[in-house]
Design a protein around this motif. Structure first.
Motif, PDB file in Angstrom:
ATOM      1  N   UNK A   1       0.840  -1.199   0.000  1.00 30.49           N
ATOM      2  CA  UNK A   1       0.000   0.000   0.000  1.00 30.49           C
ATOM      3  C   UNK A   1       0.877   1.251   0.000  1.00 30.49           C
ATOM      4  N   UNK A   2       0.251   2.363  -0.329  1.00 31.98           N
ATOM      5  CA  UNK A   2       0.965   3.638  -0.433  1.00 31.98           C
ATOM      6  C   UNK A   2       0.395   4.617   0.589  1.00 31.98           C
ATOM      7  N   UNK A   3       1.281   5.417   1.185  1.00 34.69           N
ATOM      8  CA  UNK A   3       0.883   6.434   2.158  1.00 34.69           C
ATOM      9  C   UNK A   3       1.431   7.790   1.757  1.00 34.69           C
ATOM     10  N   UNK A   4       0.685   8.837   2.105  1.00 36.00           N
ATOM     11  CA  UNK A   4       1.216  10.198   2.032  1.00 36.00           C
ATOM     12  C   UNK A   4       1.989  10.488   3.320  1.00 36.00           C
ATOM     13  N   UNK A   5       2.893  11.436   3.251  1.00 38.10           N
ATOM     14  CA  UNK A   5       3.696  11.782   4.422  1.00 38.10           C
ATOM     15  C   UNK A   5       3.060  12.868   5.288  1.00 38.10           C
ATOM     16  N   UNK A   6       1.937  13.407   4.816  1.00 39.65           N
ATOM     17  CA  UNK A   6       1.285  14.495   5.552  1.00 39.65           C
ATOM     18  C   UNK A   6      -0.009  14.822   4.817  1.00 39.65           C
TER      19      UNK A   6
END
Length: 250
Positions: A60-65
């Motif tokens: 999965x992919x996440x944003x850093x903020x």
């Protein structure tokens, strides 16, 4: 309750070039990863949509903020609604670099967390103490205060969308690492605090991961601790050893 092991890779403001990013993606796409571990990687915003499209589906992919509003005149910000629309399922909030370099308060982090969950995202919520706070024996106090702001705005059901990352600030990017016993002690304190302030069910079900110079050399010992449910990895997530960290429980 059996909590699924979780390994996140926070690329921070790396890599510097698109070619380096492609190399990281190829490494992960070809790697043999423990299928029982949830793996999430967080690239810079510029690479989020290409990564969603190019990374294997079990990562999965996440944003850093993200910001606390979904639309509006907020130059330079990215909203949780935009992330959800782009099929980015996770966001990292409250990272120590956001708190120290960009002066984000625990109250702001809490509002962002609430906004992200309301928009349909899951949150990797970072908490942790500085070296001065640890040496003053304030670790538990500081972490609890950071959690208090979030506890105040979330419903009990919201906690199913939260992974807590305990990251001692003194161990991030320094090569220093808490011993497995030190990390376990704080993870257990966090779980006890959730029991008291939210519910035993939330405390038992919430994954608490460790972030502080985790590498291939120390990950297996850390992973044996009963309240360490995974890792949030910084520099090592840009190297081949990230695969070893993902496979720490295998």
């Amino acid at each position: 309750m059996t909590r699924q092991f979780f390994v996140g890779g926070n690329f921070k403001m790396n890599p510097a070039t698109l070619e380096q990013k492609k190399g990281l993606v190829s490494l992960l796409n070809e790697a043999k990863l423990d299928p029982s571990t949830e793996v999430v990687i967080a690239p810079p915003f510029l690479y989020l949509i290409p990564l969603v499209e190019s990374i294997r589906k079990d990562i999965k992919v996440a944003a850093q903020n993200c910001y606390l509003k979904n639309v509006g005149a907020f130059t330079g910000e990215v909203s949780p609604a935009m992330l959800h629309d782009a099929q980015v399922p996770y966001v990292i909030l409250g990272h120590s670099e956001r708190r120290t370099l960009f002066h984000e308060t625990s109250e702001l982090v809490a509002l962002k967390t609430q906004a992200a969950i309301d928009a349909g995202l899951s949150v990797i919520l970072c908490v942790g103490e500085t070296l001065q706070e640890r040496e003053s024996n304030r670790t538990v106090e500081v972490v609890n205060e950071q959690l208090d702001a979030v506890i105040a705005v979330l419903k009990e059901s919201d906690w199913s969308k939260v992974v807590i990352a305990y990251e001692p600030v003194w161990a991030i990017g320094t090569g220093k690492v808490a011993t497995s016993a030190q990390a376990q002690e704080i993870h257990a304190e966090i779980r006890k605090y959730l029991t008291q302030k939210v519910s035993p069910t939330v405390a038992d079900g919430t994954r608490i991961i460790y972030g502080g110079s985790v590498n291939a050399g120390n990950c297996k010992e850390l992973a044996t601790q009963p309240d360490i449910d995974g890792f949030l990895v910084g520099g090592a997530s840009l190297k081949p050893e990230f695969v070893d960290i993902v496979n720490a429980k295998a």
